[in-house]
Write an enzyme that holds these catalytic residues in place. Structure first.
Site, PDB file in Angstrom:
ATOM      1  CB  CYS A   1      -2.959  -0.542  -3.309  1.00 61.62           C
ATOM      2  SG  CYS A   1      -2.936   1.165  -3.857  1.00 61.62           S
TER       3      CYS A   1
ATOM      4  CB  THR B   1      -0.897   0.018   1.256  1.00 58.12           C
ATOM      5  OG1 THR B   1      -1.655  -1.193   1.294  1.00 58.12           O
ATOM      6  CG2 THR B   1      -1.837   1.196   1.236  1.00 58.12           C
TER       7      THR B   1
ATOM      8  CB  SER C   1      -0.726   8.243  -3.123  1.00 63.18           C
ATOM      9  OG  SER C   1      -0.354   7.180  -3.972  1.00 63.18           O
ATOM     10  CB  CYS C   2      -3.074   3.683  -2.995  1.00 59.75           C
ATOM     11  SG  CYS C   2      -4.291   2.391  -3.303  1.00 59.75           S
ATOM     12  N   GLY C   3      -5.072   3.865  -0.233  1.00 60.21           N
ATOM     13  CA  GLY C   3      -5.463   3.161   0.982  1.00 60.21           C
ATOM     14  C   GLY C   3      -6.069   1.807   0.740  1.00 60.21           C
TER      15      GLY C   3
END
Length: 292
Positions: A124, A117, A120-122
């Protein structure tokens, strides 16, 4: 504990046309950066996920992450957390691996996340969007909280005033949990900062879980960035009735907020704000009549 900030030598280019800039257009100076390091989350012998984060409040981060994933919902389900052995090339402990021990009756995921993860991505690594529409044990739909619009509009400034790491680096997100009292005033209960906006929220939710405060009824979660789908999901999983952001929400975030009974506010900038869902919780008795 890993460092939160790091100093780095830089070259600064000044192009403002001032006498100082004309004489010294390139300056060698020192800047302060927010630290970003990987954190591996283990559930017993299984490596569950790796997330990029700012070191600090790591046990809160792991606890909140497990709440957001729907694995735990109460403090008794998380038996213990500890840093595992792990070192850099010089053999120094990095504190970048946390092992979470769950109560035996807690259902564990069959496998870990497929990929790491990023900051910037919670979400993924989840298999599909349907896998992210998790059923929360703490539904905010029935929360009777209402918030005066002027109190809501003041929260971004209150959040900014408490952002110690951002003041040094300008490079981290923040999430602040506010209690709204019966007299309409707000109280900052918890603030967490991180290079990942979803990490900052997980740290707040993890703090609440470890403090025995879930569900977070009667609270507002104010975030420094945009309101993405995963942030609405995390608020729903923690039972937070109001999510306010200084930037825009996504369409899916607004849809999930509507479904979950969350009041979703975006572009909250002190002098104005937009309500994308749950407008009924916002009290505006002291404002002039609205224009349709």
């Amino acid at each position: 504990m890993g460092r939160v900030t790091q100093r780095r030598k830089i070259h600064k280019f000044v192009l403002d046309g001032s006498p100082q800039a004309l004489e010294h257009p390139v300056r060698f100076k020192e800047d302060v950066l927010a630290v970003e390091e990987p954190l591996e989350i283990r559930l017993g012998e299984m490596s569950f996920a790796v997330t990029m984060r700012t070191p600090g409040d790591d046990f809160d981060l792991v606890a909140g992450f497990l709440v957001s994933e729907g694995i735990i919902s109460e403090p008794g389900q998380l038996v213990s957390e500890r840093f595992c052995a792990g070192g850099d090339e010089d053999g120094v402990q990095t504190f970048n691996v946390v092992d979470a021990q769950l109560r035996p009756d807690v259902e564990r995921p069959a496998t870990g996340r497929n990929v790491y993860t990023s900051s910037s991505c919670g979400i993924c690594g989840t298999d599909s969007i349907e896998a992210v529409r998790k059923s929360s044990r703490h539904s905010p739909k029935e929360d009777p909280l209402t918030v005066p619009v002027r109190v809501l509009a003041d929260l971004p400034d209150k959040l900014r005033e408490a952002q110690a790491v951002f003041s040094k680096t300008g490079g981290v997100h923040a999430a602040g949990l506010f209690r709204i009292h019966d007299d309409g005033t707000s109280e900052l209960l918890c603030l967490r900062e991180d290079v990942g906006r979803h990490n900052a929220v997980d740290k707040v939710v993890g703090w609440a879980l470890r403090s025995g405060r879930l569900p977070l009824t009667g609270t507002v979660l104010q975030v420094s960035g945009r309101a993405s789908f995963e942030l609405v999901q995390k608020a729903a999983m923690a039972g937070i009735p109001v999510l306010s952001a200084v930037s825009a929400p996504s369409s899916l975030a607004a849809e999930l907020a509507e479904e979950s009974g969350i009041t979703l506010v975006g572009f909250s900038r002190g002098h104005s704000l937009n309500a994308y869902a749950g407008r009924w919780r916002i009290r505006d008795e002291d404002l002039a009549p609205s224009v349709a």
